[in-house]
Design a protein around this motif. Sequence first.
Motif, short mmCIF file in Angstrom:
data_model
loop_
_atom_site.label_atom_id
_atom_site.label_comp_id
_atom_site.label_asym_id
_atom_site.label_seq_id
_atom_site.Cartn_x
_atom_site.Cartn_y
_atom_site.Cartn_z
N ASN A 114 0.84 -1.20 0.00
CA ASN A 114 0.00 0.00 0.00
C ASN A 114 0.88 1.25 0.00
O ASN A 114 1.66 1.47 0.92
CB ASN A 114 -0.92 0.01 1.22
CG ASN A 114 -1.99 -1.06 1.12
OD1 ASN A 114 -1.70 -2.24 0.99
ND2 ASN A 114 -3.25 -0.64 1.17
N TYR A 116 1.73 5.26 0.19
CA TYR A 116 1.22 6.45 0.86
C TYR A 116 2.25 7.56 0.72
O TYR A 116 3.41 7.32 0.36
CB TYR A 116 0.94 6.17 2.34
CG TYR A 116 2.20 6.07 3.18
CD1 TYR A 116 2.66 7.16 3.91
CD2 TYR A 116 2.95 4.89 3.21
CE1 TYR A 116 3.84 7.07 4.65
CE2 TYR A 116 4.11 4.81 3.95
CZ TYR A 116 4.55 5.90 4.67
OH TYR A 116 5.71 5.81 5.38
N GLN A 120 -1.37 12.38 -1.57
CA GLN A 120 -2.19 11.21 -1.87
C GLN A 120 -3.67 11.59 -1.84
O GLN A 120 -4.07 12.56 -1.22
CB GLN A 120 -1.92 10.13 -0.82
CG GLN A 120 -2.62 8.80 -1.10
CD GLN A 120 -2.26 7.75 -0.06
OE1 GLN A 120 -1.97 8.07 1.09
NE2 GLN A 120 -2.27 6.49 -0.45
N ARG A 124 -7.85 7.87 1.06
CA ARG A 124 -7.01 6.74 1.47
C ARG A 124 -6.83 6.75 2.99
O ARG A 124 -6.93 7.79 3.64
CB ARG A 124 -5.66 6.80 0.77
CG ARG A 124 -5.74 6.73 -0.75
CD ARG A 124 -6.32 5.43 -1.23
NE ARG A 124 -6.28 5.33 -2.69
CZ ARG A 124 -6.81 4.33 -3.38
NH1 ARG A 124 -7.42 3.34 -2.75
NH2 ARG A 124 -6.74 4.30 -4.69
#
Length: 265
Positions: A114, A116, A120, A124
């Motif tokens: 994932n 980040y 972003q 999220r």
Amino acid sequence: KILGICDDFEPEIIANFSAQGEVRTSWLYPLEWYETNTIAVVKLTEELRKRSYIKKYVTASTPEVYGNTDDKISENHNYYPSTPYAASKLAGDLHLITLFKRYNFPVVFTRSANVYGIHQQLYRIIPRTIIYLKLRKKIQLHGGGNTNRSFIHIRDVARATLKVAQAGGNGEVYHISPDDDEISIRNLVKTICNLMGHDFESSVEIVDQNFGQDSRYSISSTKLINELNWKTNETLLGGIEEMISWIDSNWSIISNMPLEYIHKK
């Protein structure tokens, strides 16, 4: 239009990061996910394979094509997608493999944990948690937040992608993941609460788990580390602190932006 730009510029390397990537929404509009993640990939690469100036085509895939994983897996793990998103991405990947086998199309795949970092999408989990805490809104934990994920900073992903583009083997897959940052969503949110001085229990609410949501993705980056001399430079804690600072510094803009995924047909 894309092909025209490519023909004018004649890039030796093309990296394709585009995709429909929302898991929950893929159940509502599966055809659109296949149109973007499969059909559009076929249309584009059927033409790109004819361009002799292309030396490498990097496609950003996803570990979700493997489905739920119990242990850290390598790049040769079996595929077992659980959602229309994952299945549509896998279908596009499989077509690219056929182009490599038939035409030696110089495709190389990356599958990262994932991602980040600052800038972003706000829906999220990391930016969303920070923003909800600032707004004093309840953070929803699907299934109690017991799914495990690894989070990797976009700067580490960018460096890995560049190494793969420059020296990755055609037809090969490379995982991009930290070795020691696997964490449950519950503990991730708890960490952010602690950093921001909020009580965890009063800041969250438990909701039903998403159907088809895999409980764990755990991929090994040994191949990328050993073959291309890559390593992570960022820590999860440092990255979260950077995200908090970025949101605080840009709060007048961010506080007026949509906090939910907006589907555009």
